[in-house]
Design an enzyme around this catalytic site. Structure first.
Site, mmCIF file in Angstrom:
data_model
loop_
_atom_site.group_PDB
_atom_site.id
_atom_site.type_symbol
_atom_site.label_atom_id
_atom_site.label_comp_id
_atom_site.label_asym_id
_atom_site.label_seq_id
_atom_site.Cartn_x
_atom_site.Cartn_y
_atom_site.Cartn_z
ATOM 1 N N ASP A 9 0.869 -1.164 0.000
ATOM 2 C CA ASP A 9 0.000 0.000 0.000
ATOM 3 C C ASP A 9 0.915 1.225 0.000
ATOM 4 O O ASP A 9 2.123 1.115 0.269
ATOM 5 C CB ASP A 9 -0.896 -0.031 1.241
ATOM 6 C CG ASP A 9 -1.836 1.157 1.305
ATOM 7 O OD1 ASP A 9 -2.343 1.576 0.247
ATOM 8 O OD2 ASP A 9 -2.060 1.678 2.416
ATOM 9 N N LEU A 10 0.378 2.393 -0.276
ATOM 10 C CA LEU A 10 1.201 3.599 -0.362
ATOM 11 C C LEU A 10 1.086 4.467 0.891
ATOM 12 O O LEU A 10 2.031 4.591 1.669
ATOM 13 C CB LEU A 10 0.798 4.400 -1.605
ATOM 14 C CG LEU A 10 1.560 5.700 -1.862
ATOM 15 C CD1 LEU A 10 3.045 5.441 -2.044
ATOM 16 C CD2 LEU A 10 0.991 6.417 -3.086
ATOM 17 N N ASP A 11 -0.092 5.052 1.080
ATOM 18 C CA ASP A 11 -0.286 5.980 2.190
ATOM 19 C C ASP A 11 -0.158 5.265 3.532
ATOM 20 O O ASP A 11 -0.857 4.281 3.790
ATOM 21 C CB ASP A 11 -1.674 6.633 2.104
ATOM 22 C CG ASP A 11 -1.840 7.450 0.828
ATOM 23 O OD1 ASP A 11 -0.814 7.797 0.225
ATOM 24 O OD2 ASP A 11 -2.987 7.738 0.448
ATOM 25 N N THR A 17 1.151 10.360 3.840
ATOM 26 C CA THR A 17 0.345 11.400 3.191
ATOM 27 C C THR A 17 -1.006 11.562 3.869
ATOM 28 O O THR A 17 -1.814 12.388 3.453
ATOM 29 C CB THR A 17 0.125 11.069 1.700
ATOM 30 O OG1 THR A 17 -0.438 9.752 1.603
ATOM 31 C CG2 THR A 17 1.425 11.114 0.926
ATOM 32 N N LYS A 45 -9.546 5.844 6.351
ATOM 33 C CA LYS A 45 -8.305 5.152 6.008
ATOM 34 C C LYS A 45 -8.570 3.916 5.157
ATOM 35 O O LYS A 45 -9.382 3.069 5.519
ATOM 36 C CB LYS A 45 -7.541 4.761 7.272
ATOM 37 C CG LYS A 45 -6.873 5.946 7.962
ATOM 38 C CD LYS A 45 -5.958 5.494 9.078
ATOM 39 C CE LYS A 45 -5.199 6.653 9.684
ATOM 40 N NZ LYS A 45 -4.302 6.220 10.770
ATOM 41 N N SER A 114 -2.636 0.466 -4.348
ATOM 42 C CA SER A 114 -3.164 1.623 -3.632
ATOM 43 C C SER A 114 -4.443 2.138 -4.276
ATOM 44 O O SER A 114 -4.575 2.135 -5.499
ATOM 45 C CB SER A 114 -2.122 2.746 -3.613
ATOM 46 O OG SER A 114 -2.665 3.949 -3.121
ATOM 47 N N ALA A 115 -5.358 2.610 -3.443
ATOM 48 C CA ALA A 115 -6.599 3.194 -3.949
ATOM 49 C C ALA A 115 -6.373 4.614 -4.465
ATOM 50 O O ALA A 115 -7.226 5.175 -5.145
ATOM 51 C CB ALA A 115 -7.655 3.213 -2.850
ATOM 52 N N LYS A 145 -11.034 -1.150 -1.361
ATOM 53 C CA LYS A 145 -10.762 -2.100 -0.274
ATOM 54 C C LYS A 145 -11.889 -1.977 0.755
ATOM 55 O O LYS A 145 -12.379 -0.885 0.979
ATOM 56 C CB LYS A 145 -9.419 -1.765 0.391
ATOM 57 C CG LYS A 145 -8.229 -1.810 -0.562
ATOM 58 C CD LYS A 145 -6.975 -1.214 0.089
ATOM 59 C CE LYS A 145 -5.820 -1.130 -0.881
ATOM 60 N NZ LYS A 145 -4.639 -0.455 -0.299
ATOM 61 N N GLU A 169 0.267 -3.481 4.641
ATOM 62 C CA GLU A 169 -0.875 -2.582 4.789
ATOM 63 C C GLU A 169 -0.900 -1.933 6.171
ATOM 64 O O GLU A 169 -0.465 -2.514 7.154
ATOM 65 C CB GLU A 169 -2.182 -3.359 4.601
ATOM 66 C CG GLU A 169 -2.779 -3.265 3.219
ATOM 67 C CD GLU A 169 -3.406 -1.910 2.927
ATOM 68 O OE1 GLU A 169 -3.486 -1.062 3.845
ATOM 69 O OE2 GLU A 169 -3.821 -1.704 1.770
ATOM 70 N N ASP A 170 -1.477 -0.710 6.227
ATOM 71 C CA ASP A 170 -1.595 -0.018 7.512
ATOM 72 C C ASP A 170 -3.036 0.202 7.939
ATOM 73 O O ASP A 170 -3.280 0.790 8.995
ATOM 74 C CB ASP A 170 -0.881 1.338 7.451
ATOM 75 C CG ASP A 170 -1.661 2.373 6.653
ATOM 76 O OD1 ASP A 170 -2.185 2.020 5.562
ATOM 77 O OD2 ASP A 170 -1.764 3.521 7.100
#
Length: 224
Positions: A9-11, A17, A45, A114-115, A145, A169-170
């Protein structure tokens, strides 16, 4: 089954971010006279932009048609892009770059799942694009997600089976998406929040591929 790919995942995983999303959503909420708190922001989130907007409108008990909602979502995104335009490699979360290097050195494929529709812009700002063999973001998927679409498309593009992938993932929704995809999941953050992940670590600081291999028993799979 050997693990052959890592999907990130990114954020909140590679870069923080989330604060910029919050600032943009709060700015929009204030324009709509909606009281939007950090606690409310937790519900956003790991979910899509339009779903996030629906949650904020629900908090404010406001009903709008799709045209009005599209305009609001575009306004929020313009503010968010304005905020993230200042990103540099210094904003990469601690340990991430070294971890990615160690993964590549062990011939593990790397994908982004990532979304965010701004993933390419963010990766370019962070100078991380070259690490990824596949980039699946909000421009390539239609389901948010915890639907597994984003991770399944990543595995497909890498030509690797879902059960050969580990997702990082976070967010609870992201962990659920990984599990729904039939993949293993490493949670990045708090075990209290990400308890459904097979393994939870606080971040990538002092973490590399070899250290993760030693933790591989948590997955009950062979990492090498």
């Amino acid at each position: 089954m050997n693990i052959k790919a890592f999907i990130f995942d990114l954020d909140g995983v590679l870069v923080d971010t989330a604060k910029y999303h919050y600032l943009a959503w709060k700015r929009l909420a204030e324009e709509l006279s909606i009281d939007f708190s950090l606690k409310d922001n937790e519900r956003l989130k790991g979910v899509s932009r339009m779903k996030s907007l629906d949650i904020i409108l629900e908090i404010g008990n406001i009903k709008l048609d799709n045209i009005a909602k599209d305009k609001l979502a575009q306004k929020k995104n313009a503010w968010y892009v304005e905020y993230i335009s200042t990103l540099t490699p210094k904003d990469i979360l601690p340990g991430v770059t070294d971890f990615l290097k160690s993964v590549k050195a062990n011939n593990i494929k790397i994908a982004l799942g990532s979304a965010s529709k701004n993933s390419m812009l963010i990766l370019q700002k962070l100078d991380l694009t070259s690490y990824f063999d596949s980039i699946i973001d909000g421009t390539k998927v239609s389901k948010a997600k915890p639907d597994p679409e984003v991770f399944l498309k990543g595995a497909l593009e890498l030509n690797i089976l879902p059960r050969q992938c580990i997702v990082f993932e976070d967010a609870q929704a992201g962990v659920a998406a990984a599990i729904n995809a039939g993949m293993y999941c490493v949670g990045i953050g708090s075990i209290d929040i990400l308890k459904d992940a097979q393994l939870v670590i606080p971040g990538f600081f002092n973490m590399n591929y070899d250290k993760l291999v030693k933790l591989g028993g948590s997955f009950n799979v062979e990492l090498l």
